[in-house]
Scaffold this motif. Sequence first.
Motif, PDB file in Angstrom:
ATOM      1  N   GLY A 199      -9.433  -6.323  14.872  1.00 38.31           N
ATOM      2  CA  GLY A 199      -9.973  -6.097  13.787  1.00 38.31           C
ATOM      3  C   GLY A 199     -11.520  -6.278  13.926  1.00 38.31           C
ATOM      4  O   GLY A 199     -12.756  -6.032  12.810  1.00 38.31           O
TER       5      GLY A 199
ATOM      6  N   MET B 234      -3.961  -1.810  12.780  1.00 37.45           N
ATOM      7  CA  MET B 234      -2.889  -2.057  13.122  1.00 37.45           C
ATOM      8  C   MET B 234      -1.956  -1.449  14.688  1.00 37.45           C
ATOM      9  O   MET B 234      -1.181  -2.601  14.453  1.00 37.45           O
ATOM     10  CB  MET B 234      -1.802  -2.164  11.563  1.00 37.45           C
ATOM     11  CG  MET B 234      -2.337  -2.868  10.809  1.00 37.45           C
ATOM     12  SD  MET B 234      -2.175  -2.806   8.827  1.00 37.45           S
ATOM     13  CE  MET B 234      -0.799  -2.945   8.796  1.00 37.45           C
ATOM     14  N   GLU B 235      -2.350   0.132  14.141  1.00 33.91           N
ATOM     15  CA  GLU B 235      -1.412   0.128  15.476  1.00 33.91           C
ATOM     16  C   GLU B 235      -2.173   0.304  16.352  1.00 33.91           C
ATOM     17  O   GLU B 235      -0.978   0.337  17.433  1.00 33.91           O
ATOM     18  CB  GLU B 235      -1.776   2.511  15.039  1.00 33.91           C
ATOM     19  CG  GLU B 235      -1.040   2.789  13.398  1.00 33.91           C
ATOM     20  CD  GLU B 235      -0.902   4.093  13.920  1.00 33.91           C
ATOM     21  OE1 GLU B 235      -2.386   4.352  13.741  1.00 33.91           O
ATOM     22  OE2 GLU B 235      -1.440   4.792  12.927  1.00 33.91           O
ATOM     23  N   ARG B 236      -2.939  -0.409  16.554  1.00 33.59           N
ATOM     24  CA  ARG B 236      -3.329   0.016  17.808  1.00 33.59           C
ATOM     25  C   ARG B 236      -3.181  -1.962  18.610  1.00 33.59           C
ATOM     26  O   ARG B 236      -2.469  -1.536  20.165  1.00 33.59           O
ATOM     27  CB  ARG B 236      -5.387  -0.155  17.799  1.00 33.59           C
ATOM     28  CG  ARG B 236      -5.671  -1.346  19.429  1.00 33.59           C
ATOM     29  CD  ARG B 236      -6.628  -0.357  18.918  1.00 33.59           C
ATOM     30  NE  ARG B 236      -7.378   0.500  20.224  1.00 33.59           N
ATOM     31  CZ  ARG B 236      -8.674   1.400  18.950  1.00 33.59           C
ATOM     32  NH1 ARG B 236      -8.417  -0.003  17.982  1.00 33.59           N
ATOM     33  NH2 ARG B 236      -8.493   2.327  18.427  1.00 33.59           N
TER      34      ARG B 236
ATOM     35  N   SER C  61      -5.005  -6.931  17.199  1.00 32.78           N
ATOM     36  CA  SER C  61      -5.372  -6.059  16.410  1.00 32.78           C
ATOM     37  C   SER C  61      -6.945  -5.577  16.110  1.00 32.78           C
ATOM     38  O   SER C  61      -6.867  -4.361  16.550  1.00 32.78           O
ATOM     39  CB  SER C  61      -5.219  -6.574  14.383  1.00 32.78           C
ATOM     40  OG  SER C  61      -6.382  -7.045  14.790  1.00 32.78           O
TER      41      SER C  61
ATOM     42  N   VAL D 246       0.989  -1.403  -0.026  1.00 29.05           N
ATOM     43  CA  VAL D 246      -0.015   0.332  -0.429  1.00 29.05           C
ATOM     44  C   VAL D 246       0.475   1.196   0.082  1.00 29.05           C
ATOM     45  O   VAL D 246       2.615   1.378   0.797  1.00 29.05           O
ATOM     46  CB  VAL D 246      -1.141  -0.099   0.707  1.00 29.05           C
ATOM     47  CG1 VAL D 246      -1.466   1.290   1.435  1.00 29.05           C
ATOM     48  CG2 VAL D 246      -2.038  -1.229   1.260  1.00 29.05           C
TER      49      VAL D 246
ATOM     50  N   ASP E 260       0.069   4.483   1.318  1.00 27.55           N
ATOM     51  CA  ASP E 260       0.088   5.241   2.404  1.00 27.55           C
ATOM     52  C   ASP E 260       1.104   4.765   3.024  1.00 27.55           C
ATOM     53  O   ASP E 260       0.908   4.778   4.919  1.00 27.55           O
ATOM     54  CB  ASP E 260      -1.210   5.641   2.144  1.00 27.55           C
ATOM     55  CG  ASP E 260      -1.996   5.157   3.036  1.00 27.55           C
ATOM     56  OD1 ASP E 260      -0.929   3.257   3.132  1.00 27.55           O
ATOM     57  OD2 ASP E 260      -3.380   4.943   3.553  1.00 27.55           O
TER      58      ASP E 260
ATOM     59  N   GLY F 296       0.265   1.529   4.425  1.00 29.33           N
ATOM     60  CA  GLY F 296      -0.400   0.589   4.551  1.00 29.33           C
ATOM     61  C   GLY F 296      -0.699   0.334   6.377  1.00 29.33           C
ATOM     62  O   GLY F 296      -0.910  -0.941   6.638  1.00 29.33           O
ATOM     63  N   VAL F 297      -0.386   1.230   7.607  1.00 30.75           N
ATOM     64  CA  VAL F 297      -1.112   1.220   8.071  1.00 30.75           C
ATOM     65  C   VAL F 297      -2.500   1.475   9.057  1.00 30.75           C
ATOM     66  O   VAL F 297      -2.527   3.016   8.079  1.00 30.75           O
ATOM     67  CB  VAL F 297       0.108   1.842   9.425  1.00 30.75           C
ATOM     68  CG1 VAL F 297      -0.310   1.884  10.498  1.00 30.75           C
ATOM     69  CG2 VAL F 297       1.297   1.668   9.304  1.00 30.75           C
ATOM     70  N   ASN F 298      -3.329   1.182   9.337  1.00 33.75           N
ATOM     71  CA  ASN F 298      -4.641   1.778   9.914  1.00 33.75           C
ATOM     72  C   ASN F 298      -4.686   1.479  11.510  1.00 33.75           C
ATOM     73  O   ASN F 298      -3.811   1.302  12.161  1.00 33.75           O
ATOM     74  CB  ASN F 298      -5.544   0.511   8.825  1.00 33.75           C
ATOM     75  CG  ASN F 298      -5.689  -0.707   9.585  1.00 33.75           C
ATOM     76  OD1 ASN F 298      -5.279  -0.835  10.813  1.00 33.75           O
ATOM     77  ND2 ASN F 298      -6.345  -1.930   8.551  1.00 33.75           N
ATOM     78  N   GLU F 299      -5.630   1.602  11.546  1.00 36.30           N
ATOM     79  CA  GLU F 299      -6.190   2.154  13.258  1.00 36.30           C
ATOM     80  C   GLU F 299      -5.701   0.252  14.310  1.00 36.30           C
ATOM     81  O   GLU F 299      -5.318   0.795  15.174  1.00 36.30           O
ATOM     82  CB  GLU F 299      -7.763   2.693  13.181  1.00 36.30           C
ATOM     83  CG  GLU F 299      -7.605   2.657  14.665  1.00 36.30           C
ATOM     84  CD  GLU F 299      -9.254   3.082  14.901  1.00 36.30           C
ATOM     85  OE1 GLU F 299      -9.402   3.469  16.823  1.00 36.30           O
ATOM     86  OE2 GLU F 299      -9.761   4.119  14.153  1.00 36.30           O
TER      87      GLU F 299
END
Length: 137
Positions: free
Chosen positions: A133, A49-51, A131, A40, A42, A44-47
Amino acid sequence: MTKKIMTKKKKQLRLSPSSLSNWYYGKCPQAWKFDRSYQVVDGGVNEAMERGSLVHSMLEGKTDPAAVTDNKAITLYQKLNDIRTRLGITITDVEKWQTFPVMEKVIWARKIDAMATFPTGEKILIDYKTSGGKWKV
């Protein structure tokens, strides 16, 4: 005059539990191929994944939970830490990469989140799922 033959060097295939899970349970071989071939733009990190990374960092002892403001991350950390405490698990090492060849051009790779022992002395490997998710927090 000798003619030099150029051969395209094949990239090694790197397998992991996550990549195989995506292949077998994702029900879309092309999605697996895209995941292996493209990244990705940008980062490739999303909320989620960060959490998850934040929870891992707390479980490793790298981040002080008292300094964390993400309530969902704190909740996940507390749940996993409570399980470790309740079971009497003693962590002996964290975040270890293990790789080994499966066959020519194929490497199995995994990151072991924690190595630990039960009170009985039995050795175990831990793979945290942090995650959130697909989990209800």
